[in-house]
Motif scaffolding. Structure first.
Motif, mmCIF file in Angstrom:
data_model
loop_
_atom_site.group_PDB
_atom_site.id
_atom_site.type_symbol
_atom_site.label_atom_id
_atom_site.label_comp_id
_atom_site.label_asym_id
_atom_site.label_seq_id
_atom_site.Cartn_x
_atom_site.Cartn_y
_atom_site.Cartn_z
ATOM 1 N N LYS A 22 -37.969 -48.933 6.744
ATOM 2 C CA LYS A 22 -36.641 -48.773 7.329
ATOM 3 C C LYS A 22 -35.604 -48.311 6.297
ATOM 4 C CE LYS A 22 -37.352 -52.172 10.982
ATOM 5 N NZ LYS A 22 -38.701 -52.511 10.874
ATOM 6 N N PRO A 23 -35.852 -47.179 5.648
ATOM 7 C CA PRO A 23 -34.873 -46.683 4.675
ATOM 8 C C PRO A 23 -33.600 -46.195 5.402
ATOM 9 C CG PRO A 23 -36.532 -45.022 5.057
ATOM 10 C CD PRO A 23 -36.965 -46.254 5.814
ATOM 11 N N PRO A 24 -32.477 -46.139 4.692
ATOM 12 C CA PRO A 24 -31.222 -45.708 5.333
ATOM 13 C C PRO A 24 -31.235 -44.237 5.763
ATOM 14 C CG PRO A 24 -30.902 -46.009 2.979
ATOM 15 C CD PRO A 24 -32.280 -46.492 3.304
ATOM 16 N N ARG A 25 -32.152 -43.461 5.223
ATOM 17 C CA ARG A 25 -32.268 -42.049 5.600
ATOM 18 C C ARG A 25 -33.729 -41.650 5.497
ATOM 19 N NH1 ARG A 25 -33.230 -39.537 0.974
ATOM 20 N NH2 ARG A 25 -32.428 -40.398 -0.935
ATOM 21 N N LYS A 26 -34.061 -40.475 6.034
ATOM 22 C CA LYS A 26 -35.438 -39.999 6.007
ATOM 23 C C LYS A 26 -35.904 -39.776 4.571
ATOM 24 C CE LYS A 26 -38.392 -36.472 7.952
ATOM 25 N NZ LYS A 26 -38.493 -35.286 8.776
ATOM 26 N N LEU A 27 -37.112 -40.241 4.263
ATOM 27 C CA LEU A 27 -37.672 -40.087 2.924
ATOM 28 C C LEU A 27 -38.226 -38.680 2.733
ATOM 29 C CD1 LEU A 27 -39.735 -43.396 2.735
ATOM 30 C CD2 LEU A 27 -37.568 -42.922 1.583
ATOM 31 N N SER A 28 -37.978 -38.116 1.583
ATOM 32 C CA SER A 28 -38.572 -36.828 1.244
ATOM 33 C C SER A 28 -40.018 -37.054 0.784
ATOM 34 C CB SER A 28 -37.781 -36.151 0.122
ATOM 35 O OG SER A 28 -37.956 -36.847 -1.095
ATOM 36 N N TYR A 29 -40.758 -35.978 0.671
ATOM 37 C CA TYR A 29 -42.128 -36.047 0.177
ATOM 38 C C TYR A 29 -42.151 -36.658 -1.225
ATOM 39 C CZ TYR A 29 -46.668 -34.432 -1.519
ATOM 40 O OH TYR A 29 -47.928 -34.369 -2.055
ATOM 41 N N GLU A 30 -41.240 -36.231 -2.082
ATOM 42 C CA GLU A 30 -41.178 -36.738 -3.459
ATOM 43 C C GLU A 30 -40.851 -38.229 -3.492
ATOM 44 O OE1 GLU A 30 -39.602 -33.926 -2.424
ATOM 45 O OE2 GLU A 30 -40.977 -32.513 -3.381
ATOM 46 N N GLU A 31 -39.928 -38.662 -2.633
ATOM 47 C CA GLU A 31 -39.581 -40.086 -2.572
ATOM 48 C C GLU A 31 -40.773 -40.905 -2.075
ATOM 49 O OE1 GLU A 31 -34.828 -40.039 -1.611
ATOM 50 O OE2 GLU A 31 -36.211 -39.444 -0.018
ATOM 51 N N THR A 32 -41.486 -40.352 -1.112
ATOM 52 C CA THR A 32 -42.677 -41.038 -0.599
ATOM 53 C C THR A 32 -43.709 -41.204 -1.705
ATOM 54 O OG1 THR A 32 -42.287 -40.155 1.614
ATOM 55 C CG2 THR A 32 -44.497 -40.952 1.137
ATOM 56 N N LEU A 33 -43.939 -40.145 -2.474
ATOM 57 C CA LEU A 33 -44.881 -40.230 -3.596
ATOM 58 C C LEU A 33 -44.463 -41.299 -4.602
ATOM 59 C CD1 LEU A 33 -45.707 -36.504 -4.411
ATOM 60 C CD2 LEU A 33 -47.200 -38.210 -3.345
ATOM 61 N N LYS A 34 -43.180 -41.361 -4.888
ATOM 62 C CA LYS A 34 -42.672 -42.345 -5.849
ATOM 63 C C LYS A 34 -42.886 -43.770 -5.335
ATOM 64 C CE LYS A 34 -38.554 -43.431 -8.529
ATOM 65 N NZ LYS A 34 -37.172 -43.085 -8.805
ATOM 66 N N ILE A 35 -42.637 -43.985 -4.061
ATOM 67 C CA ILE A 35 -42.811 -45.317 -3.475
ATOM 68 C C ILE A 35 -44.281 -45.731 -3.499
ATOM 69 C CG2 ILE A 35 -42.720 -46.614 -1.303
ATOM 70 C CD1 ILE A 35 -40.103 -45.017 -0.718
ATOM 71 N N VAL A 36 -45.160 -44.858 -3.018
ATOM 72 C CA VAL A 36 -46.570 -45.241 -2.924
ATOM 73 C C VAL A 36 -47.246 -45.314 -4.292
ATOM 74 C CG1 VAL A 36 -46.783 -44.425 -0.559
ATOM 75 C CG2 VAL A 36 -47.409 -42.911 -2.424
ATOM 76 N N ALA A 37 -46.661 -44.697 -5.309
ATOM 77 C CA ALA A 37 -47.227 -44.791 -6.661
ATOM 78 C C ALA A 37 -47.240 -46.237 -7.159
ATOM 79 C CB ALA A 37 -46.438 -43.902 -7.621
ATOM 80 N N ARG A 38 -46.325 -47.045 -6.662
ATOM 81 C CA ARG A 38 -46.264 -48.459 -7.080
ATOM 82 C C ARG A 38 -47.470 -49.257 -6.586
ATOM 83 N NH1 ARG A 38 -40.506 -49.861 -4.644
ATOM 84 N NH2 ARG A 38 -39.833 -47.716 -4.669
ATOM 85 N N TRP A 39 -48.137 -48.745 -5.569
ATOM 86 C CA TRP A 39 -49.228 -49.488 -4.946
ATOM 87 C C TRP A 39 -50.599 -49.053 -5.407
ATOM 88 C CZ3 TRP A 39 -46.406 -48.029 0.072
ATOM 89 C CH2 TRP A 39 -45.279 -48.827 0.225
ATOM 90 N N LYS A 40 -50.671 -48.208 -6.410
ATOM 91 C CA LYS A 40 -51.982 -47.784 -6.912
ATOM 92 C C LYS A 40 -52.741 -48.999 -7.393
ATOM 93 C CE LYS A 40 -51.014 -43.059 -8.128
ATOM 94 N NZ LYS A 40 -50.965 -42.046 -9.150
#
Length: 67
Positions: A22-40
């Motif tokens: 539920k981000p305040p705005r739509k996530l970009s592809y780059e933002e998505t990559l940054k977020i999911v990188a934490r879960w490696k």
């Protein structure tokens, strides 16, 4: 089959991630990559969990009753 990869360019996965976070705005592809990188190395498991959650919400899967 790669449980360590969250496919950030998968439209359904991207939408499910946004529904969950539920981000305040739509996530970009780059933002998505940054977020999911934490879960490696568990990105694929998170992707799969979000998919199952969405299928359950839409009635394609049913939760088991504990009764």
């Amino acid at each position: 089959g790669r449980l360590n990869v969250f496919p950030a360019d998968d439209v359904g996965g991207h939408r499910n991630l946004q529904r969950w976070l539920k981000p305040p705005r739509k996530l970009s592809y780059e933002e998505t990559l940054k977020i999911v990188a934490r879960w490696k190395p568990y990105g694929g498991l998170i992707y799969f969990h979000l998919l199952l959650n969405r299928l359950t919400e839409e009635g394609y899967l049913h939760e088991k009753s504990s009764i």
